[in-house]
Design an enzyme around this catalytic site. Structure first.
Site, PDB file in Angstrom:
ATOM      1  N   ALA A   9       0.862  -1.184   0.000  1.00  0.00           N
ATOM      2  CA  ALA A   9       0.000   0.000   0.000  1.00  0.00           C
ATOM      3  C   ALA A   9       0.897   1.232   0.000  1.00  0.00           C
ATOM      4  CB  ALA A   9      -0.879  -0.021   1.244  1.00  0.00           C
ATOM      5  N   GLY A  42       0.471  -5.142   0.627  1.00  0.00           N
ATOM      6  CA  GLY A  42      -0.611  -5.073  -0.352  1.00  0.00           C
ATOM      7  C   GLY A  42      -0.224  -5.649  -1.700  1.00  0.00           C
ATOM      8  N   GLU A  73      -0.739  -9.277  -1.274  1.00  0.00           N
ATOM      9  CA  GLU A  73      -2.187  -9.467  -1.123  1.00  0.00           C
ATOM     10  C   GLU A  73      -2.900  -9.356  -2.468  1.00  0.00           C
ATOM     11  OE1 GLU A  73      -2.219  -6.452   1.989  1.00  0.00           O
ATOM     12  OE2 GLU A  73      -3.219  -7.880   3.303  1.00  0.00           O
ATOM     13  N   GLU A  91       3.947  -5.471   7.224  1.00  0.00           N
ATOM     14  CA  GLU A  91       3.148  -4.436   7.889  1.00  0.00           C
ATOM     15  C   GLU A  91       3.490  -4.289   9.361  1.00  0.00           C
ATOM     16  OE1 GLU A  91       2.009  -6.770   5.832  1.00  0.00           O
ATOM     17  OE2 GLU A  91       0.561  -5.919   4.433  1.00  0.00           O
TER      18      GLU A  91
HETATM   19  N1  3HC Z   1       4.646   3.365  -0.130  1.00  0.00           N
HETATM   20  C1  3HC Z   1       5.149   4.567  -0.477  1.00  0.00           C
HETATM   21  N2  3HC Z   1       6.450   4.761  -0.765  1.00  0.00           N
HETATM   22  C2  3HC Z   1       7.257   3.701  -0.706  1.00  0.00           C
HETATM   23  C3  3HC Z   1       6.795   2.425  -0.353  1.00  0.00           C
HETATM   24  C4  3HC Z   1       5.419   2.269  -0.054  1.00  0.00           C
HETATM   25  N3  3HC Z   1       4.892   1.090   0.273  1.00  0.00           N
HETATM   26  N4  3HC Z   1       7.838   1.571  -0.361  1.00  0.00           N
HETATM   27  C5  3HC Z   1       8.905   2.291  -0.730  1.00  0.00           C
HETATM   28  N5  3HC Z   1       8.569   3.571  -0.932  1.00  0.00           N
HETATM   29  C6  3HC Z   1       9.426   4.666  -1.381  1.00  0.00           C
HETATM   30  C7  3HC Z   1      10.547   4.957  -0.408  1.00  0.00           C
HETATM   31  O1  3HC Z   1      10.124   5.870   0.593  1.00  0.00           O
HETATM   32  C8  3HC Z   1      11.596   5.546  -1.317  1.00  0.00           C
HETATM   33  O2  3HC Z   1      11.229   6.882  -1.556  1.00  0.00           O
HETATM   34  P1  3HC Z   1      12.356   8.015  -1.745  1.00  0.00           P
HETATM   35  O3  3HC Z   1      13.139   7.586  -2.946  1.00  0.00           O
HETATM   36  O4  3HC Z   1      11.560   9.253  -1.920  1.00  0.00           O
HETATM   37  O5  3HC Z   1      13.166   7.998  -0.482  1.00  0.00           O
HETATM   38  C9  3HC Z   1      11.405   4.777  -2.616  1.00  0.00           C
HETATM   39  O6  3HC Z   1      10.091   4.221  -2.546  1.00  0.00           O
HETATM   40  C10 3HC Z   1      12.375   3.631  -2.805  1.00  0.00           C
HETATM   41  O7  3HC Z   1      12.363   2.836  -1.623  1.00  0.00           O
HETATM   42  P2  3HC Z   1      13.716   2.304  -0.973  1.00  0.00           P
HETATM   43  O8  3HC Z   1      14.708   3.409  -0.883  1.00  0.00           O
HETATM   44  O9  3HC Z   1      13.336   1.616   0.287  1.00  0.00           O
HETATM   45  O10 3HC Z   1      14.183   1.292  -2.101  1.00  0.00           O
HETATM   46  P3  3HC Z   1      14.833  -0.140  -1.950  1.00  0.00           P
HETATM   47  O11 3HC Z   1      15.044  -0.639  -3.310  1.00  0.00           O
HETATM   48  O12 3HC Z   1      15.962  -0.102  -0.977  1.00  0.00           O
HETATM   49  O13 3HC Z   1      13.701  -1.054  -1.252  1.00  0.00           O
HETATM   50  C11 3HC Z   1      11.527  -1.990  -0.936  1.00  0.00           C
HETATM   51  C12 3HC Z   1      12.515  -1.336  -1.917  1.00  0.00           C
HETATM   52  C13 3HC Z   1      12.051  -3.356  -0.481  1.00  0.00           C
HETATM   53  C14 3HC Z   1      10.213  -2.140  -1.627  1.00  0.00           C
HETATM   54  C15 3HC Z   1      11.389  -1.085   0.310  1.00  0.00           C
HETATM   55  O14 3HC Z   1      11.096   0.219  -0.129  1.00  0.00           O
HETATM   56  C16 3HC Z   1      10.312  -1.481   1.258  1.00  0.00           C
HETATM   57  O15 3HC Z   1      10.514  -2.354   2.063  1.00  0.00           O
HETATM   58  N6  3HC Z   1       9.168  -0.790   1.204  1.00  0.00           N
HETATM   59  C17 3HC Z   1       8.094  -0.957   2.143  1.00  0.00           C
HETATM   60  C18 3HC Z   1       7.319  -2.199   1.882  1.00  0.00           C
HETATM   61  C19 3HC Z   1       6.175  -2.282   2.844  1.00  0.00           C
HETATM   62  O16 3HC Z   1       6.277  -2.049   4.026  1.00  0.00           O
HETATM   63  N7  3HC Z   1       5.015  -2.661   2.313  1.00  0.00           N
HETATM   64  C20 3HC Z   1       3.838  -2.789   3.108  1.00  0.00           C
HETATM   65  C21 3HC Z   1       3.109  -1.488   3.098  1.00  0.00           C
HETATM   66  S1  3HC Z   1       1.719  -1.506   4.177  1.00  0.00           S
HETATM   67  C22 3HC Z   1       0.552  -2.381   3.313  1.00  0.00           C
HETATM   68  O17 3HC Z   1       0.794  -2.856   2.253  1.00  0.00           O
HETATM   69  C23 3HC Z   1      -0.785  -2.486   3.988  1.00  0.00           C
HETATM   70  C24 3HC Z   1      -1.657  -3.456   3.325  1.00  0.00           C
HETATM   71  O18 3HC Z   1      -1.618  -4.678   3.986  1.00  0.00           O
HETATM   72  C25 3HC Z   1      -3.085  -2.952   3.297  1.00  0.00           C
END
Ligand code: 3HC
Length: 699
Positions: free
Chosen positions: A69, A108, A111, A131
């Site tokens: 998400a 997400g 999912e 999450e």
């Molecule tokens: N939403 C918004 N922005 C995100 C994002 C997300 N889910 N994931 C990454 N970004 C952004 C980062 O903030 C970063 O932005 P910036 O360049 O402005 O600083 C850019 O994307 C690149 O991210 P990374 O620097 O972390 O890039 P990497 O290649 O090192 O890592 C990744 C990529 C493994 C995808 C890592 O970004 C990550 O772990 N992201 C979070 C994943 C996450 O937590 N997903 C779950 C979200 S909650 C959810 O899905 C709820 C659902 O169940 C309803």
């Protein structure tokens, strides 16, 4: 005949005969922001209404499938359609929908795949439910569909650990149906053809029943009560996974409510602050621009710190020249590094068969001349300015032009060290935290003359080592240790005035610190603080209430904590017990100072300790030692065991509010006006209603 229809900005449909390919193109990580959600829902609804396509394949453009998400939307008013509803539309599609996933399909993103009727993974795929690291739980069917496909233990493991699961394991557990090589679009087309040919079966995940495993649920729930009582979302995860026994709508409703409840906690806001803060610290001009190439790193000093730094560099693929004065010290350094690498193998951080090759990149020597070809040298000897000056003078003569010369000093003036060389622009501080191959914080200290490419190389090195580099300006203790020095006094005053070390520790552990300050002192070695107090004795403000009496007297007995078996606590085998002799010292010191001990509640202890920490942190921001409040927060999360769900001391400060903090300090100041002073920056915030978060935005 192919034609592409743009549904929303990031979502398009490509029609290829009776196949429809839906492409998500939402850089950088294809997060399911509102335009993606709307696009997906409309695309599926349109294709079903048209009833022309016989199969739909969803894939993503760029470096990864959907990484989750859109975290930036969290905490804001919800923008429909909601993700679980979109995924139900996909699952309910009369036309079979398959997902082709590459890179990282997280939260997400996974999912989305689970709501499809079959999943194809591309080599290198990692899936996960991270999450929990954001104070949340899977909120779009993860807790309902993973147990149906992979069983309850796997669902609990993934959602509670947040770990990334490799493609092979995902295949073995049934989370994906196929694992292939190739380009996402090509594979999507081929897999869709297989669905048409009947060679890739499809089914709705929620038509499956979760295999019953009440024991796994009960055991996990009981374990979490013991280990994670203070956290919100882990308990909700078990509750939601348990609901996967129910029909889809009921299970999803329970998951949804748990997700919304988690979203409304300060734990969620703290952990999301941590997520963005970790990235923001290096998203600054100083970290960008040209860097110098670093392949060979010299490390001077084979003690715990030097060996840890050498280990971190070796694990990152660098060659290391380790320097010690004497052969036996050098051998001890090599032995420590070898032990560290073995530990990395057993923790799964280093492949067993890579261990010898990694060690082969270590070149130990007692001859500083071997540093002539080093690109970067990190000095990690004990904290004595004369010794450091001598080393940097020698390095200046030995190292090649352009080599970067760094000191790992915890508090000494980098400018004085740089001035011993003919190249102060090449000198900076790289302050690691012990154990340096484990702790993720690296304070990157800019001297007055440090050149921009030297500083940027420091940040590039941090990234390469997997560390969080935080820019700090020169001052005694930089960001972290300067603040530590201040609030450590508060812990000492609490004990002098009536609390026991055990009560202080347990109050702060309940707040979320992994260890209270007295346990940390015993672990680090009480002699370190003793030496610092002696060093600073001459500079002490005569109006300052001395905080070190108890610790000094404990050290005078030769009790330095864990390493001597005795400190604030007694270390008897594996057990940590109160030390009655330390308690006797405390009683004696109180009597010597005419202090009548008083009772503190655990809340008093936390409030005073945190207010002290926040006060000095505010000053560190105000005088520019740290660039923004979030930089201080990341220093504490990654270097000092500050509880992640509180976001860091200044994020936490905003949850209290400047006015309440000023009121606390003013009240405490009645006892000790020298120690408890309202930082002017906090006073201004109290007047204007400002927050530290505002300062993060402005910087
Ligand atoms: N939403 C918004 N922005 C995100 C994002 C997300 N889910 N994931 C990454 N970004 C952004 C980062 O903030 C970063 O932005 P910036 O360049 O402005 O600083 C850019 O994307 C690149 O991210 P990374 O620097 O972390 O890039 P990497 O290649 O090192 O890592 C990744 C990529 C493994 C995808 C890592 O970004 C990550 O772990 N992201 C979070 C994943 C996450 O937590 N997903 C779950 C979200 S909650 C959810 O899905 C709820 C659902 O169940 C309803």
């Amino acid at each position: 005949m192919t034609a592409r229809r743009q549904i929303t900005d990031p979502v398009s449909i490509e029609d290829i005969g009776n196949i429809a390919l839906i492409c998500i193109d939402n850089p950088p990580v294809n997060a399911t922001g509102q335009a993606v959600r709307t696009g997906l829902q409309q695309a599926i609804e349109t294709l079903n209404a048209e009833a022309r396509a016989k199969v739909i394949a969803i894939y993503a453009a760029g470096r990864t499938f959907v990484a989750g998400a859109d975290i930036r939307e969290f905490g804001k008013p919800p923008a429909p359609p909601a993700l679980p509803d979109v995924f139900n539309v996909i699952e309910d599609s009369r036309i079979p929908v398959i997902a082709v996933m590459h890179g990282t399909a997280l939260g997400g993103g996974l999912e989305l795949g689970l709501a499809c009727h079959a999943r194809v993974g591309l080599a290198g795929l990692k899936v996960g439910l991270p999450e929990i690291n954001l104070g949340l739980l899977p909120g779009a069917g993860g807790t309902q569909r993973v147990p149906r496909l992979a069983g309850i233990p796997m669902a609990l493991d993934m959602a509670l650990s947040g770990r990334q699961v490799g493609a092979e394991e995902a295949l073995a557990k049934g989370l994906i149906d196929r694992l292939v090589n190739g380009d996402p679009r090509d594979v999507a087309l081929a897999a869709a053809q297989d669905v048409l040919a009947g060679t890739l079966p499809t089914r709705r995940t929620c038509d499956l029943a979760t295999p019953r495993d009440d024991k796994a649920l009960d055991d996990t729930a009981a374990m979490l009560v013991k280990t994670q009582a203070h956290m919100f979302s882990p308990h909700k995860i078990v509750e939601a996974v348990r609901a996967s026994y129910l029909p889809r709508e009921q299970g999803l409703a329970i998951e949804r409510q748990a997700f919304i409840d988690s979203m409304n906690t300060t734990q969620r806001s703290g952990m999301i602050h941590a997520f963005f803060g970790e990235r923001a610290v290096s998203n600054i001009p100083e970290a960008k621009g040209p860097v110098r190439a670093v392949d060979i790193v010299g490390v001077i000093g084979g003690g715990t710190m030097g060996s840890g730094i050498a280990t971190a560099c070796l694990l990152a693929g660098l060659s290391v020249r380790l320097i010690e004065v004497k052969d036996d010290a050098l051998a001890r350094g090599v032995a420590t590094i070898t032990k560290n690498l073995d530990g990395a193998v057993s923790r799964g951080k280093l492949a067993g068969d890579a261990r010898d090759a990694t060690l082969a990149r270590l070149h130990p020597s007692t001859d500083m001349g071997t540093l002539a070809d080093a690109d970067l040298v990190i000095e990690a000897v004990f904290e004595d300015m004369a010794v450091k000056k001598d080393i940097f003078g020698k390095l200046d003569a030995i190292c090649k032009p352009g080599a970067i010369l760094a000191s790992n000093t915890s508090y000494l003036d980098i400018n004085l060290i740089a001035d011993c060389t003919s190249r102060p622009g090449d000198v900076l501080g790289l302050h690691f935290f012990s154990p340096a191959h484990v702790m993720r914080l690296l304070e990157i200290v800019r001297g007055a003359a440090t050149l921009p490419d030297v500083l940027a190389t420091g940040f590039a090195l941090a990234k390469r080592l997997g560390k969080v580099g935080v820019l700090a300006q020169v001052c005694d203790g930089f960001i972290g240790n300067r603040i530590l020095a201040h609030y450590s006094r508060c812990a000492a005053y609490l004990v002098l005035d009536g609390a026991s070390p055990q009560q202080v520790d347990s109050a702060l552990e309940s707040f979320g610190f992994a260890m209270g300050p007295h346990k940390v002192g015993d672990l680090a070695g009480l002699d370190i603080g003793w030496m610092t107090r002696k060093r600073k004795a001459a500079d002490r403000d005569p109006a300052e209430r001395y905080a070190g009496d108890v610790a000094d007297r404990i050290c005078e007995q030769g009790w330095f904590g864990r390493k001597t078996g005795k400190g604030y606590y007694l270390y008897d085998g594996g057990a940590t017990l109160p030390n009655p002799d330390a308690d006797a010292i405390i009683t004696q010191v109180r009597a010597d100072h005419g202090i009548t001990p008083r009772a503190f509640t655990d809340q008093d202890i936390v409030d005073r300790y945190m207010t002290a920490m926040i006060s000095e942190a505010a000053r560190v921001v105000a005088d520019g030692t740290a660039r923004r409040p979030l930089d201080v927060d990341m220093v504490f999360l990654f270097g000092y065991g500050f509880p992640r769900h509180r976001g860091g001391p200044l994020h936490y400060a905003d949850t209290i509010g400047a006015q309440a903090l000023v009121a606390r300090i003013t009240a405490y100041a009645k006892d000790d006006p020298q120690y408890w002073q309202v930082p002017p920056i906090l006073a201004r915030m109290a007047e204007t209603g400002g927050t530290f978060a505002d300062l993060n935005k402005d910087a």
